[in-house]
Design a protein around this motif. Sequence first.
Motif, mmCIF file in Angstrom:
data_model
loop_
_atom_site.group_PDB
_atom_site.id
_atom_site.type_symbol
_atom_site.label_atom_id
_atom_site.label_comp_id
_atom_site.label_asym_id
_atom_site.label_seq_id
_atom_site.Cartn_x
_atom_site.Cartn_y
_atom_site.Cartn_z
ATOM 1 N N ILE A 1 46.141 45.913 41.917
ATOM 2 C CA ILE A 1 47.571 46.126 42.146
ATOM 3 C C ILE A 1 48.132 47.156 41.172
ATOM 4 O O ILE A 1 48.915 48.030 41.550
ATOM 5 N N GLN A 2 47.727 47.050 39.914
ATOM 6 C CA GLN A 2 48.266 47.923 38.863
ATOM 7 C C GLN A 2 47.573 49.268 38.782
ATOM 8 O O GLN A 2 48.070 50.189 38.131
ATOM 9 N N GLY A 3 46.397 49.395 39.412
ATOM 10 C CA GLY A 3 45.619 50.622 39.302
ATOM 11 C C GLY A 3 44.989 50.785 37.942
ATOM 12 O O GLY A 3 44.897 51.905 37.416
ATOM 13 N N THR A 4 44.532 49.668 37.354
ATOM 14 C CA THR A 4 43.926 49.669 36.024
ATOM 15 C C THR A 4 42.554 49.023 36.078
ATOM 16 O O THR A 4 42.122 48.510 37.114
ATOM 17 N N GLU A 5 41.873 49.042 34.958
ATOM 18 C CA GLU A 5 40.608 48.329 34.852
ATOM 19 C C GLU A 5 40.886 46.836 34.662
ATOM 20 O O GLU A 5 41.883 46.460 34.044
ATOM 21 N N PRO A 6 40.003 45.967 35.176
ATOM 22 C CA PRO A 6 40.220 44.524 35.004
ATOM 23 C C PRO A 6 40.271 44.131 33.532
ATOM 24 O O PRO A 6 39.507 44.635 32.712
ATOM 25 N N PHE B 1 44.525 32.868 32.905
ATOM 26 C CA PHE B 1 44.621 34.286 32.595
ATOM 27 C C PHE B 1 43.269 34.996 32.504
ATOM 28 O O PHE B 1 43.210 36.221 32.595
ATOM 29 N N GLY B 2 42.202 34.254 32.298
ATOM 30 C CA GLY B 2 40.888 34.877 32.242
ATOM 31 C C GLY B 2 40.102 34.760 33.527
ATOM 32 O O GLY B 2 38.940 35.197 33.585
ATOM 33 N N ASP B 3 40.680 34.197 34.561
ATOM 34 C CA ASP B 3 40.003 34.021 35.849
ATOM 35 C C ASP B 3 39.579 35.391 36.389
ATOM 36 O O ASP B 3 40.428 36.250 36.640
ATOM 37 N N PRO B 4 38.283 35.619 36.591
ATOM 38 C CA PRO B 4 37.819 36.956 37.007
ATOM 39 C C PRO B 4 38.463 37.455 38.295
ATOM 40 O O PRO B 4 38.820 38.636 38.399
ATOM 41 N N ALA B 5 38.595 36.577 39.294
ATOM 42 C CA ALA B 5 39.183 37.010 40.565
ATOM 43 C C ALA B 5 40.652 37.384 40.386
ATOM 44 O O ALA B 5 41.126 38.373 40.962
#
Length: 302
Positions: free
Chosen positions: A38-43, A26-30
């Motif tokens: 996909i979501q149009g949000t900030e990482p 879940f923390g994988d940067p890629a």
Amino acid sequence: MTGTGPDPAARSWSRHYAKLCDVADFGDPALCQAVAEIQGTEPAPLVERKQWERGMLALFLTEWGRLDDESSVLAIGAGSEPTLFWLANRAGRVVATDIYGEGKFAEREAAESMLHNPSSFAPVTYRQERLTVQRMDARHLEFADGSFDAAYSLSSIEHFGSPAEVARSAAEMGRVLRPGGVAVVVTECLVRLHPLDRAAVEFGLRAATLGRKRRAATLSRRALLGEAFTPKELHTRVIAPSCLRLLQPLRVGVSEPSWQNLTTILPGGELQPATGAVHPHALVRIGRSVFTSVCLVLEKPE
């Protein structure tokens, strides 16, 4: 698509895609970056398995290296998944299929309005002319053999009916792929199947109670967990009928962090997370057994 690209079967992949959902990812940067696009949000770190599913699809198709203005992608049981709009900005043609307006998801993921106004579901601006939405049964795809370069299904194939109907939909996916094309199938896999939740045991309970309990159980399909596959069933009901080959061996282990917030679905449908917090979670328990999402990456032989 007629251009040549990297041979998926011969290449060395940057990550292992054929695996179970794991909180350790879940923390994988890629992965976080892909989900954000996909979501149009900030990482941000992922919090649940549906995000993981979308991110794994996006990373695999990107690394596949053939998403361009000449490529065609088929989404099966697509609903209004945000990945559709992400793909429309990268592929030449994206076709979303589902039984829109019908079935148990008609009021949620597969609303009929998706047929007429897909842009109302889009979390990002996308190339509208690249996306086509069609009402279609996954067990009877209305396309000629070899019509698409890539196909995928996210958490849908397990809802397509009996084992034979699931196998039929897998065969249809393989049929409409071009030789050398790839498929991503994300579905639900049992991490732990309790002996009392097995199909034969449930069928016996159904018979002993004259159908009052485990009414949906058959000798080949579990009542409580009929929409999740064992690793063996993934091969016999999905991979083998598709006539596609796994590009990577399937890994079915999960790390210890995934167990820390095991989420139980109670008989009334309420969620009971082990930590009291809904997120993050990957593993789900129904009855005595546990499942999570699994990603299969496949290729149609030349």
